[in-house]
Design a protein around this motif. Structure first.
Motif, PDB file in Angstrom:
ATOM      1  N   PRO A  69       0.797  -1.232   0.000  1.00 57.10           N
ATOM      2  CA  PRO A  69       0.000   0.000   0.000  1.00 57.10           C
ATOM      3  C   PRO A  69       0.828   1.280   0.000  1.00 57.10           C
ATOM      4  CG  PRO A  69      -0.968  -1.594   1.498  1.00 57.10           C
ATOM      5  CD  PRO A  69       0.363  -2.154   1.066  1.00 57.10           C
ATOM      6  N   CYS A  70       2.115   1.193   0.328  1.00 54.02           N
ATOM      7  CA  CYS A  70       2.976   2.373   0.309  1.00 54.02           C
ATOM      8  C   CYS A  70       3.694   2.543  -1.019  1.00 54.02           C
ATOM      9  CB  CYS A  70       3.996   2.301   1.443  1.00 54.02           C
ATOM     10  SG  CYS A  70       3.247   2.409   3.090  1.00 54.02           S
ATOM     11  N   GLY A  71       3.402   1.664  -1.969  1.00 56.85           N
ATOM     12  CA  GLY A  71       4.014   1.787  -3.284  1.00 56.85           C
ATOM     13  C   GLY A  71       5.356   1.120  -3.406  1.00 56.85           C
ATOM     14  N   MET A 170      11.240  13.911  -2.500  1.00 61.33           N
ATOM     15  CA  MET A 170      10.970  12.632  -1.862  1.00 61.33           C
ATOM     16  C   MET A 170      12.219  11.757  -1.853  1.00 61.33           C
ATOM     17  SD  MET A 170       7.383  12.039  -3.874  1.00 61.33           S
ATOM     18  CE  MET A 170       7.348  10.276  -3.517  1.00 61.33           C
ATOM     19  N   LYS A 171      12.347  10.910  -0.848  1.00 60.16           N
ATOM     20  CA  LYS A 171      13.477   9.995  -0.755  1.00 60.16           C
ATOM     21  C   LYS A 171      13.306   8.807  -1.698  1.00 60.16           C
ATOM     22  CE  LYS A 171      14.601  11.080   4.069  1.00 60.16           C
ATOM     23  NZ  LYS A 171      14.746  10.529   5.447  1.00 60.16           N
ATOM     24  N   ARG A 238      -1.618  14.747  -0.246  1.00 61.27           N
ATOM     25  CA  ARG A 238      -1.955  13.327  -0.226  1.00 61.27           C
ATOM     26  C   ARG A 238      -0.700  12.463  -0.192  1.00 61.27           C
ATOM     27  NH1 ARG A 238      -7.321  12.106  -3.897  1.00 61.27           N
ATOM     28  NH2 ARG A 238      -8.609  13.783  -3.080  1.00 61.27           N
ATOM     29  N   VAL A 239       0.320  12.862  -0.959  1.00 58.20           N
ATOM     30  CA  VAL A 239       1.571  12.113  -0.955  1.00 58.20           C
ATOM     31  C   VAL A 239       2.219  12.180   0.426  1.00 58.20           C
ATOM     32  CG1 VAL A 239       3.915  12.054  -1.869  1.00 58.20           C
ATOM     33  CG2 VAL A 239       1.986  12.351  -3.425  1.00 58.20           C
ATOM     34  N   ARG A 240       2.253  13.371   1.040  1.00 63.11           N
ATOM     35  CA  ARG A 240       2.857  13.514   2.365  1.00 63.11           C
ATOM     36  C   ARG A 240       2.127  12.653   3.394  1.00 63.11           C
ATOM     37  NH1 ARG A 240       7.553  15.358   0.621  1.00 63.11           N
ATOM     38  NH2 ARG A 240       7.455  17.456  -0.270  1.00 63.11           N
ATOM     39  N   ALA A 241       0.815  12.624   3.317  1.00 64.21           N
ATOM     40  CA  ALA A 241       0.049  11.803   4.247  1.00 64.21           C
ATOM     41  C   ALA A 241       0.389  10.327   4.074  1.00 64.21           C
ATOM     42  CB  ALA A 241      -1.446  12.040   4.044  1.00 64.21           C
ATOM     43  N   LEU A 242       0.529   9.893   2.832  1.00 61.34           N
ATOM     44  CA  LEU A 242       0.911   8.506   2.578  1.00 61.34           C
ATOM     45  C   LEU A 242       2.298   8.218   3.126  1.00 61.34           C
ATOM     46  CD1 LEU A 242       0.456   5.746   1.148  1.00 61.34           C
ATOM     47  CD2 LEU A 242       1.531   6.766  -0.862  1.00 61.34           C
ATOM     48  N   MET A 243       3.250   9.114   2.859  1.00 57.38           N
ATOM     49  CA  MET A 243       4.613   8.896   3.333  1.00 57.38           C
ATOM     50  C   MET A 243       4.683   8.856   4.860  1.00 57.38           C
ATOM     51  SD  MET A 243       6.613   8.479   0.697  1.00 57.38           S
ATOM     52  CE  MET A 243       5.219   7.433   0.227  1.00 57.38           C
ATOM     53  N   ASP A 244       3.944   9.724   5.509  1.00 61.01           N
ATOM     54  CA  ASP A 244       3.924   9.723   6.974  1.00 61.01           C
ATOM     55  C   ASP A 244       3.356   8.407   7.505  1.00 61.01           C
ATOM     56  OD1 ASP A 244       4.973  12.257   6.975  1.00 61.01           O
ATOM     57  OD2 ASP A 244       3.063  13.276   7.346  1.00 61.01           O
ATOM     58  N   ALA A 245       2.292   7.936   6.863  1.00 61.70           N
ATOM     59  CA  ALA A 245       1.687   6.678   7.300  1.00 61.70           C
ATOM     60  C   ALA A 245       2.648   5.513   7.097  1.00 61.70           C
ATOM     61  CB  ALA A 245       0.394   6.450   6.534  1.00 61.70           C
ATOM     62  N   CYS A 246       3.380   5.517   5.972  1.00 60.73           N
ATOM     63  CA  CYS A 246       4.318   4.437   5.688  1.00 60.73           C
ATOM     64  C   CYS A 246       5.499   4.458   6.664  1.00 60.73           C
ATOM     65  CB  CYS A 246       4.810   4.545   4.255  1.00 60.73           C
ATOM     66  SG  CYS A 246       3.547   4.171   3.028  1.00 60.73           S
ATOM     67  N   GLU A 247       5.980   5.651   6.989  1.00 63.77           N
ATOM     68  CA  GLU A 247       7.083   5.750   7.942  1.00 63.77           C
ATOM     69  C   GLU A 247       6.664   5.282   9.339  1.00 63.77           C
ATOM     70  OE1 GLU A 247       8.635   9.673   7.861  1.00 63.77           O
ATOM     71  OE2 GLU A 247       9.392   9.536   5.803  1.00 63.77           O
ATOM     72  N   SER A 248       5.437   5.586   9.705  1.00 54.79           N
ATOM     73  CA  SER A 248       4.972   5.165  11.022  1.00 54.79           C
ATOM     74  C   SER A 248       4.808   3.655  11.104  1.00 54.79           C
ATOM     75  CB  SER A 248       3.641   5.843  11.352  1.00 54.79           C
ATOM     76  OG  SER A 248       2.601   5.391  10.488  1.00 54.79           O
ATOM     77  N   GLU A 249       4.559   3.029   9.926  1.00 51.94           N
ATOM     78  CA  GLU A 249       4.453   1.574   9.880  1.00 51.94           C
ATOM     79  C   GLU A 249       5.805   0.895   9.856  1.00 51.94           C
ATOM     80  OE1 GLU A 249       2.165   0.674   6.487  1.00 51.94           O
ATOM     81  OE2 GLU A 249       0.320   1.622   7.211  1.00 51.94           O
ATOM     82  N   GLY A 250       6.871   1.693   9.607  1.00 51.51           N
ATOM     83  CA  GLY A 250       8.213   1.126   9.534  1.00 51.51           C
ATOM     84  C   GLY A 250       8.487   0.529   8.199  1.00 51.51           C
TER      85      GLY A 250
END
Length: 250
Positions: A69-71, A170-171, A238-250
């Motif tokens: 889901p994080c691409g 983006m990284k 929307r991209v930032r929200a996705l990236m934040d969610a992915c980082e929080s998931e590790g």
């Protein structure tokens, strides 16, 4: 940045080429198998479509990335198709090898498919009209254009995936699948749309709009570019929200 969409000077072609390795050649023989193109006319906000399948009687390996889901790419699914016979979704056996006598025929089919690609591109790239050729992740298309000797005189080859990554600092890059969801991409029986744009699709192309088809990915690239140029703050949020969610998931 895809300048032609924003400033209205010159037309842009948004395209996707699907490739396959000839089955049994250990990924030594690659050929284009399908292409889709969307030509955008900013002067009247109109689009036209063009597409082609390169049908040769050889088995080709269809490799599709599997993303989370994080691409992020988490795997690859592989099937076999024979475009000339209309056979798709055939079982892939990684140990299969074609006989040595079949290799010249495989290479000839690939050469002919690249000739077909050049002829298609020459029909789309009208001299003096096309400014940008926009693709999503340009490495394969760049190699294919060199192999097919496609002339890009006067046209810029734009990698939309890298442009989004650069513009948003983006990284990592995001997949087209993930970004299409972020722009609310959808396709129905008569049109394609995103959060802010809507375009009709001629009947002859409506069955080709699924993801990972040449026309389907060309249309998704086109609408993503429109959102990127015209509604960047919303897309970035929307991209930032996705990236934040992915980082929080590790």
């Amino acid at each position: 940045m895809v300048q032609s969409v924003a400033d209205g000077t010159g037309r842009s072609v948004y395209l996707d080429i699907e490739f396959g390795y000839v089955y049994g050649t250990c990924r030594e023989v690659m050929m284009p198998i399908e292409i889709g193109a969307v030509v955008y006319r900013p002067e009247d906000d109109e689009v036209c479509y063009a597409g082609e399948q390169f049908r040769y009687d050889v088995g080709v390996e269809i490799w599709k990335k599997v993303t989370d889901p994080c691409g992020r790419t988490v795997g690859v699914s592989t099937t076999v198709a024979n475009m000339a016979r209309g056979e798709y979704g055939l079982r892939y056996d990684h140990s299969f090898r074609i006989a040595d006598a079949g290799v010249p025929g495989a290479r000839e089919a690939a050469r002919n498919a690249f000739v077909d690609l050049r002829l298609f591109m020459e029909s789309v790239l009208v001299p003096g009209e096309i400014r940008d050729v926009v693709v999503f992740a340009a490495d394969m298309e760049r190699r294919a254009f060199r192999a097919a000797e496609v002339p890009l005189d006067g046209c810029a080859l734009v990698d939309l995936q890298r442009e989004i990554r650069r513009r948003l600092a983006m990284k990592q890059v995001l997949s087209l699948d993930r970004l299409a969801r972020l722009i609310d991409f959808r396709a129905d029986d008569s049109a394609v749309a995103s959060a802010h744009f809507h375009y009709p699709v001629p009947e002859e192309y409506r069955h080709l709009l699924s993801p990972h088809r040449g026309m389907g990915d060309a249309v998704r690239t086109f609408l993503l570019a429109r959102e990127f140029e015209e509604n960047l703050p919303e897309l970035e949020a929307r991209v930032r929200a996705l990236m934040d969610a992915c980082e929080s998931e590790g």
